[in-house]
Enzyme design. Sequence first.
Site, short mmCIF file in Angstrom:
data_model
loop_
_atom_site.label_atom_id
_atom_site.label_comp_id
_atom_site.label_asym_id
_atom_site.label_seq_id
_atom_site.Cartn_x
_atom_site.Cartn_y
_atom_site.Cartn_z
N ASP A 105 38.31 35.74 31.64
CA ASP A 105 38.64 34.84 31.07
C ASP A 105 37.68 33.57 31.13
OD1 ASP A 105 41.65 34.80 32.88
OD2 ASP A 105 41.66 34.88 30.40
N HIS B 183 38.41 38.03 41.08
CA HIS B 183 39.57 39.09 40.32
C HIS B 183 40.91 39.70 41.28
CE1 HIS B 183 42.04 42.11 37.84
NE2 HIS B 183 41.74 41.04 36.90
C1 SDX Z 1 43.52 36.74 35.12
O1 SDX Z 1 45.56 40.56 37.62
C2 SDX Z 1 45.02 40.70 36.69
O2 SDX Z 1 44.33 41.63 36.30
C3 SDX Z 1 44.84 39.53 35.73
C4 SDX Z 1 44.56 39.45 34.28
C5 SDX Z 1 44.73 40.40 34.05
O3 SDX Z 1 44.29 41.20 32.68
O4 SDX Z 1 45.92 40.65 33.32
O5 SDX Z 1 42.89 40.19 34.83
C6 SDX Z 1 43.85 37.98 33.94
O6 SDX Z 1 44.12 36.72 35.66
C7 SDX Z 1 42.19 36.51 35.42
C8 SDX Z 1 41.87 36.35 36.16
C9 SDX Z 1 41.96 34.76 35.92
N1 SDX Z 1 42.18 33.38 36.94
C10 SDX Z 1 40.55 33.12 37.21
O7 SDX Z 1 39.92 33.26 36.85
C11 SDX Z 1 41.68 32.03 38.35
C12 SDX Z 1 39.76 31.16 39.47
N2 SDX Z 1 39.97 32.45 40.35
C13 SDX Z 1 40.40 32.71 41.49
O8 SDX Z 1 41.77 31.26 41.55
C14 SDX Z 1 40.83 34.17 42.39
O9 SDX Z 1 40.00 34.83 41.90
C15 SDX Z 1 41.86 34.85 41.16
C16 SDX Z 1 43.36 34.90 41.45
C17 SDX Z 1 41.59 35.62 40.32
C18 SDX Z 1 41.82 36.39 42.58
O10 SDX Z 1 42.97 35.53 43.69
P1 SDX Z 1 42.08 36.52 44.77
O11 SDX Z 1 41.40 38.27 44.79
O12 SDX Z 1 43.76 36.41 45.82
O13 SDX Z 1 41.12 36.00 45.09
P2 SDX Z 1 41.42 35.07 46.98
O14 SDX Z 1 42.42 34.15 46.53
O15 SDX Z 1 42.11 35.68 47.54
O16 SDX Z 1 40.06 35.03 46.74
C19 SDX Z 1 39.09 35.56 47.85
C20 SDX Z 1 37.98 34.09 48.43
C21 SDX Z 1 38.66 32.93 48.81
O17 SDX Z 1 37.83 32.47 49.76
P3 SDX Z 1 38.03 32.94 51.66
O18 SDX Z 1 38.89 32.34 51.63
O19 SDX Z 1 37.41 34.29 51.26
O20 SDX Z 1 37.12 31.94 51.93
O21 SDX Z 1 37.24 34.08 47.77
C22 SDX Z 1 36.98 32.24 46.98
C23 SDX Z 1 38.75 32.05 47.38
O22 SDX Z 1 38.79 30.61 48.01
N3 SDX Z 1 37.21 32.20 45.86
C24 SDX Z 1 36.99 31.65 44.85
C25 SDX Z 1 37.45 32.28 43.64
N4 SDX Z 1 38.56 32.84 43.28
C26 SDX Z 1 38.09 33.47 44.94
N5 SDX Z 1 36.07 30.32 45.21
C27 SDX Z 1 36.03 29.88 43.97
N6 SDX Z 1 36.14 29.86 43.31
C28 SDX Z 1 37.04 31.23 42.89
N7 SDX Z 1 36.78 31.28 41.42
#
Ligand code: SDX
Length: 392
Positions: A328, A271
């Site tokens: 989710d 998140h």
């Molecule tokens: C919602 O914003 C809100 O409030 C949204 C929400 C709402 O109520 O409106 O809460 C609803 O959208 C919840 C999120 C639903 N999405 C998912 O579940 C999709 C999977 N999650 C990711 O795509 C990700 O965690 C996000 C998009 C939710 C958040 O992305 P961030 O904070 O930008 O995280 P990041 O891309 O900066 O990642 C940080 C690190 C990275 O690794 P490094 O570059 O440090 O090596 O964490 C890793 C990412 O690759 N990472 C994950 C991951 N999420 C982040 N690795 C594997 N699986 C994941 N799910």
Amino acid sequence: VTGAITFDPGYKNSGVCKSDITFLDGEEGILRYRGYAIEDLADKASFLEVSYLLIFGELPSAKTLEQFENDIRKYTLVNEEMKNIIDGFPKTAHPMGVLSALTSALTAFNPKSVNVENQSDLYEGVCKTIGKFLVIATWTYRKSMGYPLNYYDNTKGYVENFMNLMFSLPTGPYKINPIVVDALDKLFILHADHEQNCSTSTVRMVGSSHAGLFASISAGVSALWGPLHGGANQAVLEMLEEINKAGGDVDKFILKAKDKEDPFRLMGFGHRVYKNFDPRAKIIKKAADEVLSSLGVKDPLLDIAMKLEKAALEDEYFKSRSLYPNVDFYSGIIYRALGIPTDMFTVMFAIGRLPGWIAQWKEMRLNKEPIGRPRQVYTGSPLRDFVAADKR
Ligand code: SDX
């Protein structure tokens, strides 16, 4: 400068807005709507009660809530000509694409835009949006099934109407299960607002140009559709089904999610704000257990979800990045048990998020915020002389 947000007192051109609506503490995993803890609201309030709280700032008295429910009923008829629009879509169209189009089309049949400065005009616009959005949201499902489109039944409650609009058929009576209604009411509350997430920021941005409420909500529906945002609940189920087909081998998927070469991410994990447990995920996980046992549903995907969560929470990669289950991760398990089809999961999210979008749009307009206009850091070419085509 990259990513820095200037907290400009005038709030002009900054990436930050003021808001009285929702408080989030990502470190502590706290979520409050207008100061009330999400745990209390999910446990003790109804979805329309929370909708009123988010939009008007106070929990309604019993009398005011009854009046609100009745006033919504005045606007649940959708213009019959809207059916020509939905008939233009193929049955295979994703319900979120149809919902975004139908929401925008509501402007054509309700051209008088909501005057946010006029209390009664605003109140009518709120009731109209909440009433009509539920009906057209269920029409996206009915269209995909080739079923006749249903009408809101003013003798029933809002969430009961959702089930009736979705599943009742002219071939016979449709019995609404109170356990399902209670679970859905809770789920809609948990999705109702979440401060400046992607879709809500989209609604505020579009609304800041003084585009109408339906147009702003339609844009929010499109933003929510993405698998990194609201579309994640559908992607979680598809991921769990894939793990199930692979014999429940969760470790293989944990490895895949950590592999930088592989674009696969663990859907429902991580998140932007919560670097602790998403409080909503905790409530939904408990509700999933309760709803499935009270419905007598045994879903192998729930066991896989719990196994996957345990494995991820014990894994250094996820722990070091504070990646926890989000809203989710478990919601789709409950929707599935309630008989909601997978491609309608994000529509469920939109129905829940609607009062939050309305509340945030209203706040942005009443605060007379300037038109949204983010700036950039230019990293392109310096000045260049033009070269004629035959010289390039
Ligand atoms: C919602 O914003 C809100 O409030 C949204 C929400 C709402 O109520 O409106 O809460 C609803 O959208 C919840 C999120 C639903 N999405 C998912 O579940 C999709 C999977 N999650 C990711 O795509 C990700 O965690 C996000 C998009 C939710 C958040 O992305 P961030 O904070 O930008 O995280 P990041 O891309 O900066 O990642 C940080 C690190 C990275 O690794 P490094 O570059 O440090 O090596 O964490 C890793 C990412 O690759 N990472 C994950 C991951 N999420 C982040 N690795 C594997 N699986 C994941 N799910």
